[in-house]
Write a protein that holds these residues in place. Sequence first.
Motif, PDB file in Angstrom:
ATOM      1  N   PRO A  32       0.832  -1.211   0.000  1.00  0.00           N
ATOM      2  CA  PRO A  32       0.000   0.000   0.000  1.00  0.00           C
ATOM      3  C   PRO A  32       0.867   1.261   0.000  1.00  0.00           C
ATOM      4  CG  PRO A  32      -0.772  -1.579   1.646  1.00  0.00           C
ATOM      5  CD  PRO A  32       0.538  -2.099   1.142  1.00  0.00           C
ATOM      6  N   GLY A  33       0.460   2.232  -0.775  1.00  0.00           N
ATOM      7  CA  GLY A  33       1.213   3.482  -0.845  1.00  0.00           C
ATOM      8  C   GLY A  33       2.109   3.575  -2.061  1.00  0.00           C
ATOM      9  N   LEU A  34       2.491   2.434  -2.633  1.00  0.00           N
ATOM     10  CA  LEU A  34       3.273   2.461  -3.866  1.00  0.00           C
ATOM     11  C   LEU A  34       2.358   2.735  -5.047  1.00  0.00           C
ATOM     12  CD1 LEU A  34       5.775  -0.556  -3.641  1.00  0.00           C
ATOM     13  CD2 LEU A  34       6.224   1.859  -3.210  1.00  0.00           C
ATOM     14  N   THR A  35       2.791   3.605  -5.945  1.00  0.00           N
ATOM     15  CA  THR A  35       2.012   3.848  -7.163  1.00  0.00           C
ATOM     16  C   THR A  35       2.846   3.642  -8.423  1.00  0.00           C
ATOM     17  OG1 THR A  35       2.529   6.218  -7.114  1.00  0.00           O
ATOM     18  CG2 THR A  35       0.519   5.511  -5.992  1.00  0.00           C
ATOM     19  N   SER A  36       4.162   3.449  -8.271  1.00  0.00           N
ATOM     20  CA  SER A  36       5.041   3.234  -9.421  1.00  0.00           C
ATOM     21  C   SER A  36       6.127   2.236  -9.062  1.00  0.00           C
ATOM     22  CB  SER A  36       5.700   4.548  -9.873  1.00  0.00           C
ATOM     23  OG  SER A  36       4.741   5.533 -10.159  1.00  0.00           O
ATOM     24  N   VAL A  37       6.449   1.354 -10.008  1.00  0.00           N
ATOM     25  CA  VAL A  37       7.569   0.417  -9.847  1.00  0.00           C
ATOM     26  C   VAL A  37       8.490   0.583 -11.051  1.00  0.00           C
ATOM     27  CG1 VAL A  37       8.287  -1.976  -9.565  1.00  0.00           C
ATOM     28  CG2 VAL A  37       6.113  -1.216  -8.605  1.00  0.00           C
ATOM     29  N   VAL A  38       9.770   0.854 -10.793  1.00  0.00           N
ATOM     30  CA  VAL A  38      10.729   1.043 -11.877  1.00  0.00           C
ATOM     31  C   VAL A  38      11.888   0.076 -11.716  1.00  0.00           C
ATOM     32  CG1 VAL A  38      10.133   3.472 -12.168  1.00  0.00           C
ATOM     33  CG2 VAL A  38      12.010   2.847 -10.632  1.00  0.00           C
ATOM     34  N   ASN A  39      12.540  -0.213 -12.827  1.00  0.00           N
ATOM     35  CA  ASN A  39      13.715  -1.079 -12.828  1.00  0.00           C
ATOM     36  C   ASN A  39      14.887  -0.297 -13.401  1.00  0.00           C
ATOM     37  OD1 ASN A  39      15.250  -3.521 -12.653  1.00  0.00           O
ATOM     38  ND2 ASN A  39      15.013  -3.766 -14.865  1.00  0.00           N
ATOM     39  N   LYS A  40      16.010  -0.370 -12.708  1.00  0.00           N
ATOM     40  CA  LYS A  40      17.228   0.271 -13.184  1.00  0.00           C
ATOM     41  C   LYS A  40      17.718  -0.472 -14.424  1.00  0.00           C
ATOM     42  CE  LYS A  40      21.975   0.815 -11.535  1.00  0.00           C
ATOM     43  NZ  LYS A  40      22.839   0.629 -10.359  1.00  0.00           N
ATOM     44  N   THR A  41      18.015   0.262 -15.512  1.00  0.00           N
ATOM     45  CA  THR A  41      18.401  -0.385 -16.760  1.00  0.00           C
ATOM     46  C   THR A  41      19.876  -0.234 -17.108  1.00  0.00           C
ATOM     47  OG1 THR A  41      17.746   1.584 -18.014  1.00  0.00           O
ATOM     48  CG2 THR A  41      16.093  -0.156 -17.747  1.00  0.00           C
ATOM     49  N   ASN A  42      20.634   0.551 -16.347  1.00  0.00           N
ATOM     50  CA  ASN A  42      22.077   0.628 -16.565  1.00  0.00           C
ATOM     51  C   ASN A  42      22.770   1.063 -15.289  1.00  0.00           C
ATOM     52  OD1 ASN A  42      21.386   3.329 -16.370  1.00  0.00           O
ATOM     53  ND2 ASN A  42      22.696   3.987 -18.035  1.00  0.00           N
ATOM     54  N   ILE A  43      24.086   0.961 -15.252  1.00  0.00           N
ATOM     55  CA  ILE A  43      24.841   1.364 -14.076  1.00  0.00           C
ATOM     56  C   ILE A  43      24.929   2.882 -14.014  1.00  0.00           C
ATOM     57  CG2 ILE A  43      26.194  -0.758 -14.031  1.00  0.00           C
ATOM     58  CD1 ILE A  43      28.499   0.795 -15.279  1.00  0.00           C
ATOM     59  N   ILE A  44      25.265   3.397 -12.838  1.00  0.00           N
ATOM     60  CA  ILE A  44      25.372   4.854 -12.670  1.00  0.00           C
ATOM     61  C   ILE A  44      26.740   5.279 -13.181  1.00  0.00           C
ATOM     62  CG2 ILE A  44      25.267   6.760 -11.025  1.00  0.00           C
ATOM     63  CD1 ILE A  44      23.694   4.902  -9.194  1.00  0.00           C
ATOM     64  N   ASP A  45      26.819   5.577 -14.471  1.00  0.00           N
ATOM     65  CA  ASP A  45      28.101   5.981 -15.036  1.00  0.00           C
ATOM     66  C   ASP A  45      27.994   7.297 -15.793  1.00  0.00           C
ATOM     67  OD1 ASP A  45      28.047   3.804 -17.998  1.00  0.00           O
ATOM     68  OD2 ASP A  45      26.582   5.167 -17.149  1.00  0.00           O
ATOM     69  N   SER A  46      26.868   7.955 -15.688  1.00  0.00           N
ATOM     70  CA  SER A  46      26.697   9.219 -16.385  1.00  0.00           C
ATOM     71  C   SER A  46      27.346  10.342 -15.595  1.00  0.00           C
ATOM     72  CB  SER A  46      25.207   9.520 -16.571  1.00  0.00           C
ATOM     73  OG  SER A  46      24.596   9.753 -15.329  1.00  0.00           O
TER      74      SER A  46
END
Length: 496
Positions: A214-228
């Motif tokens: 309860p309380g979640l409205t979005s689910v996301v998946n990380k698609t690359n490493i943090i290299d930016s």
Amino acid sequence: MRGILKQIYCSATLLNSGGIIALNKVIPKLPFGVFQSQNSSLAVTEMLEKEDAGLFSPNPKVRGMTSLDRDAFTKTIQVPVMKVKKEIINKVMKSLKHRLICRPQLKRIIDDPNDGDHKSVILDPFIVTSEDSFDERDREVFKQFEISPQVNHIDLQLTYEQFKTEEILQAVLPQGQDVTSSFSRVGHIAHMNLRDHQLPYKNLIGQVLLDKNPGLTSVVNKTNIIDSTYRNFQMELLAGEETMMTKVKENGITYEFDFSKVYWNSRLSTEHDRITGTLKSGDVVFDVFAGVGPFAIPAAKKGCIVFANDLNPESYKWLLHNCKLNKVDKKVQGFNLDGREFIRTVVKKELSQYIKSFSACRKNRIHIVMNLPALALEFLDAFRHLLEEKPCNEAILPTLHCYGFSKDSNPEKEVKDRAEAILGSTLENCSVHLVRKVAPNKEMMCLSFELMADVLFTNHSNNTGEKKNLQITNISVICARRLVDWGIFKSGEKKS
């Protein structure tokens, strides 16, 4: 028999924990002699867990499902029940709570279709199998309330709502594959790092998380490493709303930001609090990679003078917004610069005067926070000979808190060695703190130390020839480590 076995084992475990009996004396005497080995107690535990999971696992036909069909999870099981008069049901439920079934969204009191004066209480099928399952304490309760200990069994339909997240995903994903149900919560957003074998089921996983949290409205998946350059990562929406604007409360402080454009890690809450705990009112804090303010704002709340910087224009925007939101905008000066430029301009200018004033009053300290674990250590060279002349022998020198990742078997030593190579000086009285395990062979460390006078001040440097040799040595060490990281050659391997 199975229920009796569980009761024997649980009772023996309890007695063993109190030193009354030795568990290994009881296990070999269990029925059928099936657990007579050195790992007997483990075998019993594993068997019980497997059988529990079998009863409370969804319909087997859901295996391989990629599009969520909630109706397909329905399953009928047999459970024990006992009758209780309506007028005493609440009192009895409290006394029997250790015997009741426990499933998500499952009513444990149901109407008895054949008796309007009584209710049926659903008991745990792994604890209660017959009247013999009740102990003396239970029987005293039954006697007090004039309840019959008779146990009947009824069919109970379990639906999607009564299964836990892990049970659903274990039933759907291929057998033997890792099931990931953990996520980082960022306000209304669940952030996951799915593995390759889980990707075919990604949308189903996302929807299950929305349903069960309860309380979640979005689910996301990380698609690359943090290299930016800006430390934010690409993400894919698995389920729910597309809005990434969110609000987070951490250690009593509220932050607002667009999660798709800035860096935020909820798992660093304890670390933010740990560093803030080292500060006191009147201290000066330079936050080189400030993000949206998780170090800077708590420091300002504590009465510190804060200079906060981030290269990402979005992070800088939300840093200023959050400072106003938490009413510390008068105590925090924000900057949108490259880390080295921030050190060589803002830090250089302010550091010189605070070292002089703090060295005279000796009441406060100077802290420099560098939370960019992938690169922060390489920015340490910006402090070499940053200032001209040391004001006095007893000068208050800044304390650095520099973060780094390590895949070494001895991460404390490896991080310290890297910092010494870049600074060209030995670190004394430093501490290395394990922040968290990022992966099975990757750890995030925090190296804290007082910046040495021979590094910070020009007049403490060696002659020109020695300085050039030292710089060459430092560059060689850094380049060699990069080659090792890239897999071009192994540490300790010589190349002609």
